[in-house]
Enzyme design. Structure first.
Site, mmCIF file in Angstrom:
data_model
loop_
_atom_site.group_PDB
_atom_site.id
_atom_site.type_symbol
_atom_site.label_atom_id
_atom_site.label_comp_id
_atom_site.label_asym_id
_atom_site.label_seq_id
_atom_site.Cartn_x
_atom_site.Cartn_y
_atom_site.Cartn_z
ATOM 1 C CG ASN A 123 70.430 67.309 81.374
ATOM 2 O OD1 ASN A 123 69.676 66.105 81.558
ATOM 3 N ND2 ASN A 123 71.327 67.465 81.139
ATOM 4 C CB VAL A 124 65.395 69.879 85.424
ATOM 5 C CG1 VAL A 124 64.287 69.096 84.576
ATOM 6 C CG2 VAL A 124 65.753 68.919 86.520
ATOM 7 C CG ASP A 125 71.370 70.132 85.043
ATOM 8 O OD1 ASP A 125 71.694 70.929 84.077
ATOM 9 O OD2 ASP A 125 71.639 68.933 84.731
ATOM 10 C CG HIS B 97 62.079 66.397 80.921
ATOM 11 N ND1 HIS B 97 63.136 65.279 81.080
ATOM 12 C CD2 HIS B 97 61.234 66.252 80.141
ATOM 13 C CE1 HIS B 97 62.685 64.617 80.217
ATOM 14 N NE2 HIS B 97 61.532 64.739 79.586
ATOM 15 C CB CYS C 191 50.269 83.007 80.315
ATOM 16 S SG CYS C 191 51.394 83.348 81.461
ATOM 17 C CB CYS D 193 48.854 86.494 83.123
ATOM 18 S SG CYS D 193 48.614 84.894 83.632
ATOM 19 N N GLY E 269 74.626 62.256 76.055
ATOM 20 C CA GLY E 269 74.375 61.805 77.266
ATOM 21 C C GLY E 269 72.837 61.397 77.580
ATOM 22 C CB SER F 241 69.659 56.075 77.473
ATOM 23 O OG SER F 241 68.927 56.583 78.324
ATOM 24 C CG ASN G 245 74.264 57.836 76.399
ATOM 25 O OD1 ASN G 245 74.347 58.553 77.239
ATOM 26 N ND2 ASN G 245 73.758 56.458 76.432
HETATM 27 ZN ZN ZN Z 1 50.723 83.854 83.401
#
Ligand code: ZN
Length: 235
Positions: free
Chosen positions: A91-93, A110, A121, A136, A173, A175, A199
């Site tokens: 999940n990205v949430d 993800h 970096c 950087c 959760g 698949s 699931n």
């Molecule tokens: Zn950097």
């Protein structure tokens, strides 16, 4: 108690967690749909819509207003009692971090929609920091991963390393169809771990699962963790 009833499987999960020396959890969109978030590949999923040229569904526009749900907090309880060795999420949430999971126990395969990543970096920064470049000198870009893009190397390496160490691997959760994320339960199984899958839909690993829940995560994990705490006793 009927052998395959929900309560008996919850009891079995609590006992597995009690005995586990190295518990790794793996979460996908299904844990966050219980917070009201859309998934990615469902009929109204984010990527399904994008492929049709549609904007994200309205609920996706307000992710920062979405809160963790009892499934997320059950994992935080596992962290508090020292049972959670590592958490891998597709999940990205940001809901795991928002719920209180320590960043060093979490791999976000993800990326995270609230974070920017340096293309040079790999260091990440809070999107709200307003920084234009990494210290950087590298360019900062979205840390979330689209189809076909490489996954963040550090998170991926950590996820594989912990999957191999697991003696209990609990999927909540997901698949388990996206690679290489789907390789992780396989790594755990090869290393001798027991696999538990919570699931709603089928997964390619169902036959190898020691315990299988088609019920909602919120109806399973919080209860199993409560039972685990009883088994562990005070202190
Ligand atoms: Zn950097």
């Amino acid at each position: 108690m009927e052998k395959n009833s929900l309560n008996s499987r919850i009891e079995a999960l609590a006992k597995l967690m009690f005995k586990a020396r190295y518990l790794v959890l793996f979460t996908g969109a299904g844990i966050s749909t219980e917070s009201g978030l859309p998934d990615f590949r469902g009929p109204d999923g984010l990527w399904t819509r994008r492929d049709k040229g549609l904007p994200p569904p309205p609920s996706a526009m307000a992710w920062h207003l979405v809160d963790p749900n009892p499934g997320h907090y059950a994992i935080v309880e596992l962290q508090k009692i020292g049972k959670l060795k590592f958490l891998i999420s597709q999940n990205v949430d940001n809901l795991h971090l928002k719920s209180g999971i320590r960043p060093e126990l979490l791999a976000e395969l993800h990326g995270n929609m609230t974070r920017l990543r340096c293309v040079r970096c790999g260091r990440t920064y809070d999107r709200a920091s307003g920084l234009g470049a990494c210290r950087c000198g590298g360019t900062l870009t979205s840390s979330t991963v689209d189809f076909g893009q490489p996954l963040p190397e550090t998170d991926l390496a950590l996820a594989f390393a912990h999957s191999k160490k697991a003696d209990l691997f609990v999927v909540a959760g997901s698949s388990l169809v996206v690679f290489p994320a789907a390789d992780m339960p396989a790594e755990a199984l090869n290393a001798g771990a027991k696999l538990v899958i919570i699931n709603r839909g089928e997964t390619p690993f169902d036959r190898q699962a020691y315990l299988r829940f088609f019920e909602a995560i919120g109806d399973v994990l919080p209860k199993a963790v409560e039972r685990l705490k009883v088994l562990m006793g005070p202190g």
